[in-house]
Design an enzyme around this catalytic site. Structure first.
Site, short mmCIF file in Angstrom:
data_model
loop_
_atom_site.label_atom_id
_atom_site.label_comp_id
_atom_site.label_asym_id
_atom_site.label_seq_id
_atom_site.Cartn_x
_atom_site.Cartn_y
_atom_site.Cartn_z
N CYS A 2 0.84 -1.19 0.00
CA CYS A 2 0.00 0.00 0.00
C CYS A 2 0.88 1.25 0.00
O CYS A 2 1.84 1.34 0.78
CB CYS A 2 -0.90 0.00 1.23
SG CYS A 2 -1.85 1.52 1.43
N GLU A 27 3.23 -5.36 9.01
CA GLU A 27 3.54 -4.01 8.55
C GLU A 27 4.64 -3.37 9.40
O GLU A 27 5.56 -2.74 8.87
CB GLU A 27 2.29 -3.13 8.57
CG GLU A 27 2.56 -1.72 8.09
CD GLU A 27 1.37 -0.80 8.26
OE1 GLU A 27 1.60 0.40 8.50
OE2 GLU A 27 0.21 -1.26 8.16
N CYS A 61 -3.03 6.92 7.88
CA CYS A 61 -3.69 6.51 6.63
C CYS A 61 -5.09 7.13 6.54
O CYS A 61 -5.88 7.06 7.49
CB CYS A 61 -3.77 4.99 6.60
SG CYS A 61 -4.90 4.32 5.37
N SER A 69 -5.66 -5.60 12.49
CA SER A 69 -5.46 -4.54 13.47
C SER A 69 -6.51 -3.45 13.35
O SER A 69 -7.08 -3.00 14.35
CB SER A 69 -4.06 -3.93 13.30
OG SER A 69 -3.86 -2.85 14.18
N ASN A 70 -6.81 -3.03 12.12
CA ASN A 70 -7.77 -1.93 11.97
C ASN A 70 -9.17 -2.35 12.41
O ASN A 70 -9.93 -1.55 12.96
CB ASN A 70 -7.75 -1.37 10.55
CG ASN A 70 -8.46 -2.26 9.54
OD1 ASN A 70 -9.66 -2.13 9.31
ND2 ASN A 70 -7.72 -3.17 8.92
N SER A 103 -10.15 -4.73 5.15
CA SER A 103 -9.86 -5.94 4.37
C SER A 103 -11.09 -6.81 4.15
O SER A 103 -10.97 -7.95 3.71
CB SER A 103 -8.78 -6.77 5.07
OG SER A 103 -7.58 -6.04 5.20
#
EC number: 1.17.7.4
Length: 415
Positions: A158, A188, A297, A327-328, A388
């Site tokens: 990304c 990440e 982000c 995680s998000n 996702s």
């Protein structure tokens, strides 16, 4: 390693790709058929609400696939079409969604095996193979290894993640220690830290406050300093660069983050360290000891803003949809819980049933089963999903909720 020079060299290689191969139209049509949902579009068009019987679904106004995820999946699909016969590997899950990763496996995209010690076994990759780097990115060491093998690389990282890499490289150039707000085991953050020089990974504001206190109060006597240093190193044993020394490596700090962390917490951590160096060195010396770039982000911020708006609605419960290692998605669940709204984190419709039962993952706990999770009577249910999660997965879950509450409320023919 001069990571910036390595990236320039890699990007010039004929074996390296980060754009499609001309199959965009074919792949776009396929992705729409596999992952989109007419029902979800209907809910969007209806002001993000849908009522069936005594159930009202309140959908967050920003949810699901972000641009970076869509791009990564599309590039992976294009790679298979461009190389129909070659052996294709991927270094990690393309994104944290089980259905998407299953589809890649069905397309004969193989995952690099992980050895018992947790290290990946890249010996399986041959020179003529193709390797996909996932949306989270890959460490610079993995990239160099694959480049040296001479295999074809498709980089779906990304751009927001790449932006963080650029930030930590600037920290390194200026001799700042990178304070990375993230989870040290997350793919990440592993990738980001590989581009940094000296670094320390902090999970949350509580850990940041511990570090800030150490900067201001390292100890008055040699024995106190030695004990405080030992305690510090034990607390962050797995979360720092090799050779890290808190006595010298916290004099100049730069802030970076895992892009999926809570925006507000990243901002709080940045302000905390700015205040800390101001207290220690004085206002005139802040820029000599503190550096910060905006690496939050946009998509993460939009989804968090949307659920903050959603939890202000009079909701009976919240359904948060996404991979359990996402995680998000976990942070979306945190926001709901902080508002005292019963929250159920599930990754697919298969977690619901039989009957009025759900298998879900409470925050910071193992999977559990709850019976009668949908109470009798009118219900206002908030629904959101991580970056996702395909719309189709959300649609299946919404329909399942309707069918449980009332057989007559099943949505027929709308998908």
């Amino acid at each position: 390693m001069d990571t910036k020079a390595f990236k320039r060299s890699l990007h010039k290689s004929e074996q390296y790709h980060r754009k499609g191969f001309g199959h965009e139209e074919e792949v776009t049509n396929l992705l729409q058929s596999e992952y989109n949902s007419k029902l979800i579009q209907q809910i969007r068009n209806n002001g993000y609400r849908l009522q069936q019987g005594d159930v009202t679904i309140h959908l967050a106004e920003a949810f699901g696939f972000c641009w970076g995820v869509e791009r990564a999946i599309a590039l992976a699909y294009e790679t298979r079409r461009q190389f129909p016969q070659e052996r294709i590997w991927i270094t990690n899950e393309i994104i944290h969604n089980p259905s998407v990763n299953k589809n890649l496996r069905d397309m004969k995209v193989e995952f690099i095996p992980v050895q018992p010690d947790g290290q990946k076994d890249f010996t399986v990759v041959g020179q003529n193979d193709v390797v996909i780097l996932p949306a989270f990115g890959a460490s610079v060491q993995e990239m160099q290894l694959l480049h040296d093998k001479g295999c074809t690389i498709m980089d779906t990282t990304c751009p927001w993640v790449s932006k963080v890499w650029t930030s930590v490289e600037k920290h390194k150039k200026g001799s700042y220690t990178s304070i990375i707000h993230g989870k040290y085991k997350h793919e990440e953050t592993i990738a980001t830290s590989s581009f940094a020089g000296t670094y320390l990974v902090l999970l949350n504001l509580e850990e940041a406050e511990y570090v800030a206190d150490y900067i201001l109060n390292p100890g008055d006597t040699p024995s106190e300093r030695e004990q405080r240093r030992a305690d510090f190193m034990a607390k962050f044993a797995n979360a720092h660069s090799p050779g890290f020394d808190p006595e010298t490596d916290l004099e100049r700090v730069g802030i970076a983050n895992q892009t999926t962390m809570l925006k507000g917490e990243t901002e709080q951590i940045g302000k905390l360290f700015e205040r800390t160096v101001m207290r220690k060195y004085g206002p005139a010396q802040v820029n000599e000891h503190f550096l910060s770039f905006n690496t939050i982000c946009d998509a993460t911020q939009e989804r968090q803003d949307a659920i903050f708006q959603l939890v202000d609605e009079p909701l009976d419960l919240m359904v948060v949809i996404g991979g359990f290692n996402s995680s998000n998605t976990t942070h979306l669940q945190e926001i709901s819980i902080d508002k005292n709204i019963p929250s159920y984190h599930i990754d697919s419709v298969d977690r619901i049933g039989p009957g009025n039962r759900v298998e879900h993952k409470p925050l910071n706990a193992d999977l559990t089963v709850t019976d009668n999770w949908l109470p009798n009577g009118p219900l206002a249910i908030g629904v959101t999903s991580g970056a996702s999660t395909p719309d189709k997965v959300v649609s299946d879950i919404v329909e399942k909720i309707f069918s449980i509450k009332s057989a007559s409320a099943e949505v027929v023919g709308v998908r």
